[in-house]
Every structure is written in C-alpha cells, then in structure tokens.
Design an enzyme around this catalytic site. Structure first.
Site, PDB file in Angstrom:
ATOM      1  N   TYR A   1      -6.719  -3.879  16.022  1.00 20.73           N
ATOM      2  CA  TYR A   1      -6.014  -3.974  14.792  1.00 20.73           C
ATOM      3  C   TYR A   1      -5.684  -2.921  14.390  1.00 20.73           C
ATOM      4  O   TYR A   1      -6.580  -1.788  13.680  1.00 20.73           O
ATOM      5  CB  TYR A   1      -6.546  -5.641  14.426  1.00 20.73           C
ATOM      6  CG  TYR A   1      -8.169  -4.997  13.844  1.00 20.73           C
ATOM      7  CD1 TYR A   1      -7.906  -5.305  12.476  1.00 20.73           C
ATOM      8  CD2 TYR A   1      -9.340  -4.867  14.547  1.00 20.73           C
ATOM      9  CE1 TYR A   1      -9.123  -5.219  11.656  1.00 20.73           C
ATOM     10  CE2 TYR A   1      -9.598  -5.388  13.880  1.00 20.73           C
ATOM     11  CZ  TYR A   1     -10.890  -5.111  12.407  1.00 20.73           C
ATOM     12  OH  TYR A   1     -11.564  -4.842  11.815  1.00 20.73           O
ATOM     13  N   CYS A   2      -5.280  -2.753  12.912  1.00 19.83           N
ATOM     14  CA  CYS A   2      -5.432  -1.449  11.944  1.00 19.83           C
ATOM     15  C   CYS A   2      -4.533  -3.012  10.432  1.00 19.83           C
ATOM     16  O   CYS A   2      -4.717  -4.118  10.416  1.00 19.83           O
ATOM     17  CB  CYS A   2      -4.578  -0.781  11.900  1.00 19.83           C
ATOM     18  SG  CYS A   2      -2.353  -1.541  11.943  1.00 19.83           S
ATOM     19  N   ARG A   3      -4.754  -2.307   9.218  1.00 19.70           N
ATOM     20  CA  ARG A   3      -3.310  -2.332   8.289  1.00 19.70           C
ATOM     21  C   ARG A   3      -2.946  -3.538   8.352  1.00 19.70           C
ATOM     22  O   ARG A   3      -2.659  -4.260   8.042  1.00 19.70           O
ATOM     23  CB  ARG A   3      -3.820  -1.217   7.208  1.00 19.70           C
ATOM     24  CG  ARG A   3      -3.557  -2.001   5.688  1.00 19.70           C
ATOM     25  CD  ARG A   3      -2.788  -1.147   5.209  1.00 19.70           C
ATOM     26  NE  ARG A   3      -3.231  -1.797   3.450  1.00 19.70           N
ATOM     27  CZ  ARG A   3      -1.594  -1.792   2.732  1.00 19.70           C
ATOM     28  NH1 ARG A   3      -0.511  -1.611   3.390  1.00 19.70           N
ATOM     29  NH2 ARG A   3      -1.338  -2.876   1.880  1.00 19.70           N
TER      30      ARG A   3
ATOM     31  N   GLY B   1      -0.659  -2.472  11.629  1.00 14.79           N
ATOM     32  CA  GLY B   1       0.326  -3.008  12.325  1.00 14.79           C
ATOM     33  C   GLY B   1       0.381  -1.681  13.374  1.00 14.79           C
ATOM     34  O   GLY B   1       1.067  -1.238  14.064  1.00 14.79           O
TER      35      GLY B   1
ATOM     36  N   ILE C   1      -4.353  -6.883   9.471  1.00  6.98           N
ATOM     37  CA  ILE C   1      -5.520  -6.989   9.144  1.00  6.98           C
ATOM     38  C   ILE C   1      -5.035  -8.570   8.058  1.00  6.98           C
ATOM     39  O   ILE C   1      -5.554  -8.955   7.814  1.00  6.98           O
ATOM     40  CB  ILE C   1      -7.370  -7.089   9.114  1.00  6.98           C
ATOM     41  CG1 ILE C   1      -7.870  -7.123   8.560  1.00  6.98           C
ATOM     42  CG2 ILE C   1      -6.224  -5.880   7.373  1.00  6.98           C
ATOM     43  CD1 ILE C   1      -9.274  -7.021   8.921  1.00  6.98           C
TER      44      ILE C   1
END
Length: 123
Positions: free
Chosen positions: A87-89, A91, A116
């Site tokens: 995951y990242c901020r 996508g 996230i």
C-alpha cells in the site's frame, strides 16, 4: 509484408504478456485487504517515504520507500513464495511496486485499492 506481420504479432504478444502480469496483481478493497492481513503472518509493505510512514501506517508494516535507490535490493530479502501486501498513500506507487515485484518473480501480490487514504476511511 512478412516483416510487418511478424512485428505486429511480436507487439501483440508483448501487450498480452504485460496485461497478464497486471491481471495477476490482486487489487483489494480496504475491507478485503484488512481481512486478509489480519488472518496471519503476511509480508505487509508500505511503499511511501519514511516521512509519510512516520505520520501513520498499518500496524506490522515494513517501510520500503518506492523512491529509494535500494528499493529492489530490499525486496530481494523477502520471500517470493509468500504473499506480499502493498500500500501507499493513494494507490499509484503500490501499483507500480506490484508490477516491479511481479517482474522480480513474486508469486502473489496484493495491492490496496485507493491506498491508506481509502483504508483509513473504512475505520
């Protein structure tokens, strides 16, 4: 004419292979992602910057910065046979990371849809 036809089929094959790689990356909703990572020991990776990671992350996540020079080197330390949850901020970086991991030979790669930001809205 033959050369054009051969070139066409080579390009078609390359597009098909790339599409299959992308299709083998499972995009999970926040609910599905949370359910799966809570089932047991998983390789949970946050690909945001260390600063973003410090602002808050999913418990148990390892931070491997997508922009770091040793990004691939750090992933080589992980088990390619075990599922990886990314995951990242929002996508984008996790999707790009998932593509890289598939190219590196990781078998099961899961990406958090919407990052996230989306995950935190489900709480």
């Amino acid at each position: 004419m033959k050369k054009r036809l051969i070139l066409f089929f080579v390009m078609l094959l390359a597009i098909t292979v790339h599409a299959q790689e992308a299709d083998s990356i499972a995009l999970l909703s926040p609910v599905e992602f949370k359910t799966q990572i809570e089932r047991g020991s998983v390789q949970l990776i946050d690909v945001r910057t260390p600063e973003e990671f410090q602002e808050g992350h999913i418990v148990g996540a390892l931070n491997i910065d997508f922009y770091s020079e040793d990004f691939e080197k750090k992933f080589h330390k992980l088990d390619k046979e075990q599922p990886v949850y990314l995951y990242c901020r929002s996508g984008y970086r996790s999707n790009q990371s998932a593509i890289k991991l598939k190219e590196m030979g990781f078998k099961d790669v899961y990406d958090l849809e919407g990052g996230i930001l989306n995950y935190n809205q489900e709480d």
